[in-house]
Write an enzyme that holds these catalytic residues in place. Structure first.
Site, PDB file in Angstrom:
ATOM      1  N   HIS A   1      26.678 -13.982  31.050  1.00  0.00           N
ATOM      2  CA  HIS A   1      26.858 -13.787  32.493  1.00  0.00           C
ATOM      3  C   HIS A   1      25.702 -12.995  33.100  1.00  0.00           C
ATOM      4  O   HIS A   1      25.848 -12.353  34.141  1.00  0.00           O
ATOM      5  CB  HIS A   1      28.176 -13.045  32.803  1.00  0.00           C
ATOM      6  CG  HIS A   1      29.416 -13.843  32.537  1.00  0.00           C
ATOM      7  ND1 HIS A   1      30.579 -13.257  32.071  1.00  0.00           N
ATOM      8  CD2 HIS A   1      29.690 -15.166  32.670  1.00  0.00           C
ATOM      9  CE1 HIS A   1      31.504 -14.186  31.929  1.00  0.00           C
ATOM     10  NE2 HIS A   1      30.987 -15.353  32.284  1.00  0.00           N
TER      11      HIS A   1
ATOM     12  N   ARG B   1      40.315 -17.018  25.744  1.00  0.00           N
ATOM     13  CA  ARG B   1      39.594 -16.331  24.664  1.00  0.00           C
ATOM     14  C   ARG B   1      40.267 -14.998  24.362  1.00  0.00           C
ATOM     15  O   ARG B   1      40.704 -14.296  25.263  1.00  0.00           O
ATOM     16  CB  ARG B   1      38.137 -16.090  25.055  1.00  0.00           C
ATOM     17  CG  ARG B   1      37.348 -17.345  25.332  1.00  0.00           C
ATOM     18  CD  ARG B   1      35.955 -17.001  25.816  1.00  0.00           C
ATOM     19  NE  ARG B   1      35.325 -18.135  26.473  1.00  0.00           N
ATOM     20  CZ  ARG B   1      34.348 -18.036  27.361  1.00  0.00           C
ATOM     21  NH1 ARG B   1      33.874 -16.848  27.698  1.00  0.00           N
ATOM     22  NH2 ARG B   1      33.836 -19.112  27.919  1.00  0.00           N
TER      23      ARG B   1
ATOM     24  N   ASN C   1      23.381 -26.718  36.724  1.00  0.00           N
ATOM     25  CA  ASN C   1      24.213 -25.947  35.796  1.00  0.00           C
ATOM     26  C   ASN C   1      25.015 -26.949  34.986  1.00  0.00           C
ATOM     27  O   ASN C   1      25.989 -27.527  35.482  1.00  0.00           O
ATOM     28  CB  ASN C   1      25.128 -25.004  36.583  1.00  0.00           C
ATOM     29  CG  ASN C   1      25.965 -24.098  35.680  1.00  0.00           C
ATOM     30  OD1 ASN C   1      26.086 -24.332  34.488  1.00  0.00           O
ATOM     31  ND2 ASN C   1      26.552 -23.067  36.270  1.00  0.00           N
TER      32      ASN C   1
ATOM     33  N   ARG D   1      20.286 -23.478  34.499  1.00  0.00           N
ATOM     34  CA  ARG D   1      21.046 -22.448  33.783  1.00  0.00           C
ATOM     35  C   ARG D   1      21.147 -22.847  32.319  1.00  0.00           C
ATOM     36  O   ARG D   1      21.564 -23.959  31.988  1.00  0.00           O
ATOM     37  CB  ARG D   1      22.448 -22.294  34.353  1.00  0.00           C
ATOM     38  CG  ARG D   1      23.320 -21.327  33.541  1.00  0.00           C
ATOM     39  CD  ARG D   1      24.723 -21.230  34.094  1.00  0.00           C
ATOM     40  NE  ARG D   1      25.572 -20.406  33.232  1.00  0.00           N
ATOM     41  CZ  ARG D   1      26.418 -20.884  32.328  1.00  0.00           C
ATOM     42  NH1 ARG D   1      26.544 -22.195  32.171  1.00  0.00           N
ATOM     43  NH2 ARG D   1      27.161 -20.071  31.592  1.00  0.00           N
TER      44      ARG D   1
ATOM     45  N   GLU E   1      25.344 -17.424  41.035  1.00  0.00           N
ATOM     46  CA  GLU E   1      24.374 -17.568  39.956  1.00  0.00           C
ATOM     47  C   GLU E   1      23.295 -18.579  40.313  1.00  0.00           C
ATOM     48  O   GLU E   1      22.127 -18.405  39.944  1.00  0.00           O
ATOM     49  CB  GLU E   1      25.096 -17.967  38.670  1.00  0.00           C
ATOM     50  CG  GLU E   1      26.015 -16.880  38.132  1.00  0.00           C
ATOM     51  CD  GLU E   1      27.020 -17.395  37.123  1.00  0.00           C
ATOM     52  OE1 GLU E   1      26.953 -16.972  35.951  1.00  0.00           O
ATOM     53  OE2 GLU E   1      27.887 -18.210  37.503  1.00  0.00           O
TER      54      GLU E   1
END
Length: 410
Positions: free
Chosen positions: A182, A243, A7, A93, A387
């Site tokens: 996601h 964000r 990742n 990923r 993940e």
């Protein structure tokens, strides 16, 4: 089968080495994991394996150099492998694959072109992922490389949910649409939630809530992602750590005019200086906000309240989107570890069939669990996300020759 998962971020590289028994689609063991963080700025390499947890300063100026360190750590006297030939497949990923793929895919030249093509929409992640994939191809020639896209799971969304109400030519000519992110997390926790309830994802209507410093919700109808809060980029949706989430678009042009900002400067404000950090003026980390809230910091309390309200609002919207919900899943940092936030998100929703059991909600630990009462008509679950395990699963299935275009057929 040994599956290695990478990742890659803008300044970090995480990895896991997972073992799969023949014929199984879930890892039988985690052999090692680690990360190189702060790449090109006093890098720190942390390894977790049979020796325990070890950290040391290293030299790494790129994700490719960090990859070399990770592979060296996996092999030899202290590593779990005798040689790199014991790595059977590698999963990566990749943040953005646009609408090119609806599932993980074996890497070829076309896949590399797609990763490159969407790099402008994920400039902190896609270039690093591309660098790591290409370095793996050099160091592990002939070993299967698999790209797992964060956007893939959401490519089942109907056009009414991914086409923006702006001139249609922007979608046709420039691919401006909702993509969602996601995806690996939403897919993983929906699979785990169904298993926890003894059902198939095809039997359930779910709202999955990935609540971390980056946050998104997804409406999943019998295993199909129908809608998700993140959009063309991960900036859209609920308020996040730094964000803004969704705001009136006119605000953006107004601020740019008033302060004579460039698009890049405005982008930085929305992505790096807004959200919880922007409202509170203190931090983008909910844990830190909760500490200052104890001392009466009104702005921090307001930021926390906006965050929780934005999540409640989207859960309500998805109740209507799906015409009812069977399961709500909470995952990621806040979703897994903040019982106070969970209690406030679901407070007063008993008329909608959601009843939270206070004792169950307070239980801590990294395991799948129900936090709703036995009488609740909606099951509310906490499912820790993984993940890397989902990427490894896809990689192992592809390596075994399994068609994974339907995520629930295996």
């Amino acid at each position: 089968m040994n599956v290695l998962v990478f990742n890659a971020g803008s300044s970090s590289l995480k990895y896991k080495l997972l073992a799969f028994d023949e014929g199984e689609d879930a890892p039988s063991a985690e052999l090692a994991r680690g990360q190189v963080e702060r790449i090109d700025n006093d890098p720190l390499f942390t390894i977790v394996d049979k020796r325990g947890r070890v950290s040391r300063s290293v030299s790494a100026n790129s994700c490719a150099e960090a990859l070399d360190l990770a592979l060296d750590a996996l092999v030899g006297q202290d590593g779990p492998l005798q040689s790199l030939s014991q790595v059977d497949a590698v999963g990566h990923r990749v943040a953005h694959g646009g609408d090119a793929y609806g599932c993980s895919v074996a890497v070829n030249d076309q896949v590399l072109q797609v990763v490159q093509r969407f790099s402008h929409l994920a400039p902190l992640h896609n270039p690093s992922a591309l660098q790591v994939i290409q370095r793996c191809q050099e160091l592990l020639p002939g070993v299967l490389q698999v790209a797992s896209f964060d956007t893939a799971f959401h490519q089942t969304m109907p056009a009414r949910n991914y086409v923006y109400p702006i001139p249609y030519r922007y979608y046709e000519e420039h691919g401006i649409r909702r993509y969602g992110f996601h995806g690996m997390s939403h897919k993983y926790v929906s699979r785990r939630a169904a298993k926890f309830l003894g059902k198939s994802p095809r039997d359930l209507k779910m709202v999955t809530c990935h609540l971390g410093s980056g946050a998104s919700l997804a409406a999943i109808d019998h295993g199909i992602s129908m809608d998700t809060t993140m959009g063309y980029t991960p900036l859209d949706g609920v308020i996040m750590g730094t964000r803004s989430g969704s705001v009136d678009p006119a605000i953006i042009t107004a601020i740019m005019e008033k302060e004579n900002l460039t698009p890049a400067e405005m982008d930085r404000i929305l992505n790096r200086e807004s959200g919880l950090l922007g409202v509170s003026g203190v931090s983008g980390d909910l844990r830190e906000l909760k500490e200052v809230i104890k001392y009466g910091d009104a702005q921090s309390e307001l930021a926390y309240d906006i965050f929780l309200t934005s999540i409640r609002r989207m859960i309500g919207a998805y109740f209507f989107e799906l015409a009812g919900v069977d399961v709500i899943v909470c995952t990621a940092g806040v979703g897994e570890n903040d019982p106070y936030a969970r209690r406030l998100i679901f407070r007063g929703l008993e008329p909608f069939g959601i009843q939270i059991d206070e004792q169950r909600n307070m239980v801590e630990g990294r395991f799948d669990r129900r936090i709703s009462t036995d009488e609740s008509t909606v099951d509310v679950l906490v499912i820790p996300t993984d993940e890397e395990a989902e990427i490894a699963r896809d990689t192992a299935l592809i390596a075994s020759g399994v068609d994974i275009s339907d995520p629930w057929s295996n």
